[in-house]
Design an enzyme around this catalytic site. Structure first.
Site, short mmCIF file in Angstrom:
data_model
loop_
_atom_site.label_atom_id
_atom_site.label_comp_id
_atom_site.label_asym_id
_atom_site.label_seq_id
_atom_site.Cartn_x
_atom_site.Cartn_y
_atom_site.Cartn_z
N CYS A 74 8.57 1.52 -0.29
CA CYS A 74 8.54 1.79 1.09
C CYS A 74 9.65 1.54 1.74
O CYS A 74 10.12 2.17 2.93
CB CYS A 74 7.62 0.89 1.64
SG CYS A 74 5.87 1.01 0.95
N CYS A 92 7.07 -3.94 -0.11
CA CYS A 92 6.93 -2.82 -1.30
C CYS A 92 8.31 -2.30 -1.04
O CYS A 92 8.90 -1.89 -0.12
CB CYS A 92 5.71 -1.61 -0.66
SG CYS A 92 6.04 -0.08 -0.86
#
Ligand SMILES: [Zn+2]
Length: 143
Positions: A68, A65
């Site tokens: 993230c 991600c």
């Protein structure tokens, strides 16, 4: 009050008035409040979240991600700036799948603030450090 050692998971009892000192784990001698984040798996999560009298701020993330990865250092920076206000933990949703399912994590990064095992607030999406700190302060005020 009780807090969980970030290194060995031992439950340490500390007097409230000492909640402004780094402290030391009674079992492994690690520093209790060093402002570092703790990586939790499914087993570690339950213990860390339910045995802490301090609020816990959890960053749910995954390796693949992009947002993230941007959020990672920001989360660490904010955690380092408020070591006595809350404990900061990271949950890799691919490794701790039961925990991610239990909290119904649909998008990442998702941040959840918990107190006494209960969810107080949650936020989805990455934020810059000042806004993140502000959001956490607001959530802790409700805890
Ligand atoms: Zn320890």
């Amino acid at each position: 009050m009780h807090t969980t050692c970030p290194q060995c998971g031992a439950i340490n009892r500390i007097p409230e008035e000492k909640l402004s000192q780094p402290g030391q784990c009674g079992r492994c001698k690690a520093t209790l409040f060093d402002g570092r984040t703790v990586d939790l798996d499914d087993a570690g999560f339950k213990r860390f979240v339910t045995k802490n009298d301090l609020p816990v701020v959890i960053d749910f993330w995954a390796e693949w991600c992009g947002p993230c990865k941007m959020m990672g250092p920001v989360f660490k920076q904010v955690a380092a700036g408020m070591p006595y206000a809350a404990r900061f933990a990271k949950v890799n949703t691919e490794l701790a799948q039961n925990t991610a399912a239990r909290f119904n994590i649909r998008s990442i990064p998702t941040l959840i603030v918990m107190k006494d095992g209960k969810e107080i607030d949650r936020l989805s999406g990455a934020l810059p450090a000042p806004q993140l700190k502000q959001w956490i302060d607001g959530a802790l005020a409700k805890a």
